[in-house]
Design an enzyme around this catalytic site. Structure first.
Site, PDB file in Angstrom:
ATOM      1  N   GLU A  43     -11.514 -14.692 -11.577  1.00 29.24           N
ATOM      2  CA  GLU A  43     -11.238 -14.960 -12.987  1.00 29.24           C
ATOM      3  C   GLU A  43     -11.533 -16.397 -13.409  1.00 29.24           C
ATOM      4  OE1 GLU A  43     -10.138 -12.722 -15.356  1.00 29.24           O
ATOM      5  OE2 GLU A  43     -10.444 -11.175 -13.833  1.00 29.24           O
ATOM      6  N   SER A  94      50.044  17.602 -24.410  1.00 27.67           N
ATOM      7  CA  SER A  94      51.107  17.242 -23.466  1.00 27.67           C
ATOM      8  C   SER A  94      50.655  16.263 -22.386  1.00 27.67           C
ATOM      9  CB  SER A  94      51.662  18.501 -22.801  1.00 27.67           C
ATOM     10  OG  SER A  94      52.310  19.319 -23.752  1.00 27.67           O
TER      11      SER A  94
END
Length: 616
Positions: A91, A384
Site C-alpha cells: 500500500e 398471595s
C-alpha cells in the site's frame, strides 16, 4: 534527495492549487485558518473508534455482542510484524520515509488523471488513507484530496509511524461490514490475528485494496490471486525469499466465517438496561434526574445519559455478567414448554443465593431480542405471593410470635373491605404456619391489621419496588392488590431476603472493563439487614411447609432446602410461584399481556411446572 525534491514539488503544487481555488471553492474556504482546527481534530486523546462491546458469562465466554459494525481493536504489540510488512509493501512502500504524502506518487497520479475528466488514481499513502477513514470520507474530488494532504501531514506531526500504522490497521475496511485486522481475522478465520499463519495474514492483507473485488466470501479466487501477488511484492523487496513465498502460496486457505454471537437475548437485553442504570448511578445522572425541576430538564438529562451510554458501548467495553449458560438454557426450555397452552406469556428470574447475582432470566415465550421483556418490564398484581414480604415477615418481626400461634381464618371485614378465602372456605382457627401454607386471605388480613398498613409498607420499602404508590397503602395489598403491580424480577429479588435475612439488590453485571482490563464500572451496593435471624428462621420454616403440604407442593423439588409461596390474582389473571432452594432463589410469573381469566387451566399448574423444571 528524491524525497526532498518531491516534497518541494508537492508543496509548490499545493500552494498554486490552493491559490487558484481560493476564491471559487467552498471546500477550500473552510481550510482558511486550518492549522488550529487540525491540531484540535487530529488529537489521539479524543480519537473514538466505534468498537464492539462484548457480554461475558460467568466463565468469561462471550455470549452476546453490542454495537455495530463488528469491530475489535488490536494493540500494536499484538499485530504480527509480517502483517505490517506486507501492507506497507503493497500500500505504501515509502511509508517510513514520507511526511504524510508521497510526492512521486501524487505527481504520477496527477499526470494520469489529466487524461480523464475525473480522478482515476489518487497516489494515497497509508497516512492519507487513515485521514480519509477517520475524518474525511471517501469522496473523490481535487478539493477533498487537498484537504486530505493537510490532515495527513498533521497526523504525521502528531503521531509516530508505529502509532499511525496501528491505527490504520484497526480502521481499514475488510469487506462484509468488517473493520480492522483483528476483526477480519476473527470474522474470516475465527482466530486472533496473532494466531494466523503467514499465508492467512497475506490473504487478509489482500482485501483492503479493493474490498468489493477482493471479498473472500464472494470472490475467493480473486483474493487468492492478489495474495500471491503480494507475496511476490515481498520477494521483490527482499522481505521474503522466493522459496518461502512459493511455500506460502501452496498453503491451503480455509475460511471459517464467524457468525454473529447473539445468544440468550432475554438476559442480554436486561444487561444493556442494567448498564444504563449503572452508568447513571456512578456518573451522577440519577441524582440529576431526581433534582430535575421540569419534564423538559428531565428529558434533556435522559438524552445526555443515552448519549453517554452509547459512547461507552461504542468504546468496546467488556461486560462481565453472572449468567450461567446451562441454567439459562434450562430456564428458557422450561418456560417455552410450559407456555404451550392458551398462548400464555410468562417470565422467570433465578438468583444465585451466595453471590446475590442474577444467574438466569427469561423474558417471554420464544423471546426475541429487544421485544417486551416480561421479567423486568411487566408489572402485574402479585396476589398471595406478596404475603411473606408484606404480612407474615413484618408480623413475626413485630410480635416475635411462634409459627404455631393461632389465628382465625373465617370471614372478616375491615370497613367495607371483605376478602374471602379460595373456594369460599371458612377454615376456623389455624396456626400461622397452616394459614401460610394454605394461603388464607382472611387470616392474612387480620395479621396485616395487627402490623399496621404503614409499618408493613415501611418494611416493603427496603426492597427495590420501582412503582409502589401511596395509593397502595390499603388493606387490599395484604392479598396482592396494588395500583401498578410488581415485576417478576423485583419479586424474586425481594425473596432473596429469606436466604439469611439480609438484602442486596440482585444484579446481572459483575463489572465493566475497557480493552486493557481496567475496571470502569461495578456495583458498590452493600447488604442491609431486613429481617432478624429469628424471623428469617420462622419464614424459612413456613416456606418449607408450603412446599411440602401447601399450595406449592406441585412445584416441589428434592433439595437440601426448598421453600415455596404461590400467588393467584383476582379472576385468575396471574399465576405466580416464588421460592428458594439451598442454591437459588427463583420466581415465575404466568399470564397474558392483556389480562384474562385463566381459571380453566388452573389445574394444569403451568407456573408450578416451570418453577419445578428450572429448580430440579
Amino acid at each position: 534527495m528524491r524525497v526532498f525534491a518531491g516534497f518541494l514539488t508537492v508543496i509548490s503544487f499545493m500552494a498554486l492549487f490552493f491559490t487558484s481555488l481560493f476564491f471559487t471553492t467552498e471546500e477550500v474556504d473552510k481550510v482558511q485558518g486550518f492549522q488550529n482546527e487540525l491540531e484540535n481534530t487530529v488529537n489521539t486523546d479524543q480519537l473514538n473508534l466505534n468498537k464492539t462491546s462484548l457480554l461475558l458469562d460467568k466463565d468469561g465466554n462471550v455470549f452476546s455482542e453490542v454495537n455495530r459494525p463488528f469491530r475489535l481493536y488490536a494493540e500494536d504489540e499484538k499485530i504480527p510484524p509480517f502483517v505490517k510488512e506486507i501492507l506497507v509493501a503493497s500500500e505504501d512502500q515509502h511509508f517510513y520515509e514520507h511526511v504524510g504524502f508521497d510526492a512521486g506518487a501524487i505527481l504520477r497520479a496527477v499526470v494520469k488523471n489529466l487524461v480523464f475528466t475525473h480522478i482515476q488514481q489518487g497516489g494515497s499513502t497509508i497516512t492519507q488513507q487513515l485521514a480519509r477513514n477517520l475524518y474525511l470520507g471517501q469522496e473523490k474530488t481535487y478539493n477533498r484530496k487537498l484537504t486530505e494532504l493537510f490532515y495527513a501531514h498533521e497526523i504525521e506531526r502528531s503521531m509516530s509511524k508505529d502509532e499511525i500504522l496501528e491505527l490504520y490497521l484497526n480502521v481499514i475496511y475488510f469487506s462484509n461490514g468488517v473493520y480492522g485486522i483483528e476483526t477480519a481475522s476473527q470474522y474470516y478465520f475465527q482466530k486472533s490475528v496473532s494466531e494466523l499463519n503467514k499465508a492467512e495474514m497475506a490473504f487478509l492483507a489482500s482485501i483492503p485494496n479493493n474490498p468489493g473485488k477482493y471479498d473472500p466470501v464472494d470472490h475467493f479466487d480473486q483474493t487468492k490471486i492478489r495474495q500471491e501477488r503480494l507475496l511476490d511484492i515481498l520477494v521483490d523487496g527482499k522481505k521474503l525469499s522466493s522459496d518461502e513465498a512459493d511455500k506460502l502460496k501452496k498453503v491451503p486457505i480455509k475460511l471459517n466465517i464467524r457468525k454473529k454471537i447473539d445468544r440468550f437475548p432475554d438476559y442480554a437485553f436486561y444487561v444493556e438496561e442494567e448498564l444504563k442504570e449503572l452508568i447513571s448511578l456512578q456518573e451522577g445522572y440519577k441524582v440529576m434526574l431526581t433534582k430535575a425541576s421540569s419534564p423538559q430538564e428531565k428529558e434533556q438529562i435522559i438524552k445526555k445519559l443515552n448519549q453517554r451510554v452509547d459512547s461507552v458501548i461504542a468504546s468496546g467495553v467488556r461486560i462481565q455478567t453472572a449468567l450461567d449458560p446451562a441454567l439459562q438454557k434450562k430456564s428458557v426450555n422450561a418456560l417455552n414448554s410450559g407456555l404451550n397452552i392458551e398462548k400464555l406469556q410468562g417470565a422467570s428470574v433465578t438468583i444465585d443465593n451466595e453471590t446475590r447475582r442474577i444467574a438466569a432470566l427469561t423474558g417471554g415465550k420464544e423471546y426475541q431480542k429487544y421485544n417486551f421483556n416480561h421479567a423486568f418490564q411487566a408489572y402485574r398484581q402479585p396476589g398471595s405471593s406478596v404475603k411473606p414480604l408484606l404480612v407474615y415477615a413484618p408480623y413475626l418481626e413485630k410480635s416475635g410470635a411462634s409459627i404455631y400461634e393461632k389465628v382465625s381464618a373465617d370471614n372478616y371485614c375491615i370497613e367495607e373491605y371483605c376478602p374471602i378465602n379460595y373456594g369460599g372456605i371458612q377454615a376456623g382457627t389455624v396456626t400461622l404456619s397452616q394459614s401460610f401454607a394454605q394461603s388464607y386471605n382472611t387470616s392474612a388480613l387480620r395479621l396485616m391489621e395487627k402490623v399496621g398498613v404503614d409499618e408493613a409498607f415501611n418494611k416493603l420499602s427496603a426492597f427495590s419496588f420501582e412503582r409502589l404508590s401511596g395509593k397502595d397503602r390499603t388493606y387490599a395489598a395484604a392479598i396482592g392488590g396494588f395500583t401498578n403491580g410488581l415485576s417478576p424480577l423485583e419479586m424474586t429479588d425481594a425473596y432473596t431476603s429469606f436466604i439469611d435475612g439480609s438484602y442486596t439488590r440482585s444484579r446481572a453485571i459483575v463489572n465493566v472493563t475497557d480493552g486493557n482490563g481496567k475496571v470502569l464500572y461495578r456495583w458498590k451496593e452493600k447488604p442491609k439487614q431486613v429481617w432478624s435471624k429469628d424471623t428469617t428462621r420462622k419464614m424459612r420454616q413456613m416456606l418449607a411447609g408450603a412446599a411440602v403440604n401447601g399450595t406449592g407442593k406441585e412445584a416441589y423439588v428434592s433439595k437440601p432446602y426448598v421453600g415455596i409461596k404461590t400467588g393467584t390474582t383476582n379472576n385468575y389473571h396471574d399465576y405466580w410461584v416464588m421460592g428458594l432452594t439451598s442454591e437459588y432463589t427463583t420466581g415465575v410469573w404466568v399470564g397474558h399481556d392483556i389480562p384474562r381469566n385463566m381459571s380453566r387451566i388452573e389445574q394444569l399448574r403451568p407456573s408450578h411446572k416451570i418453577w419445578q423444571k428450572i429448580m430440579k
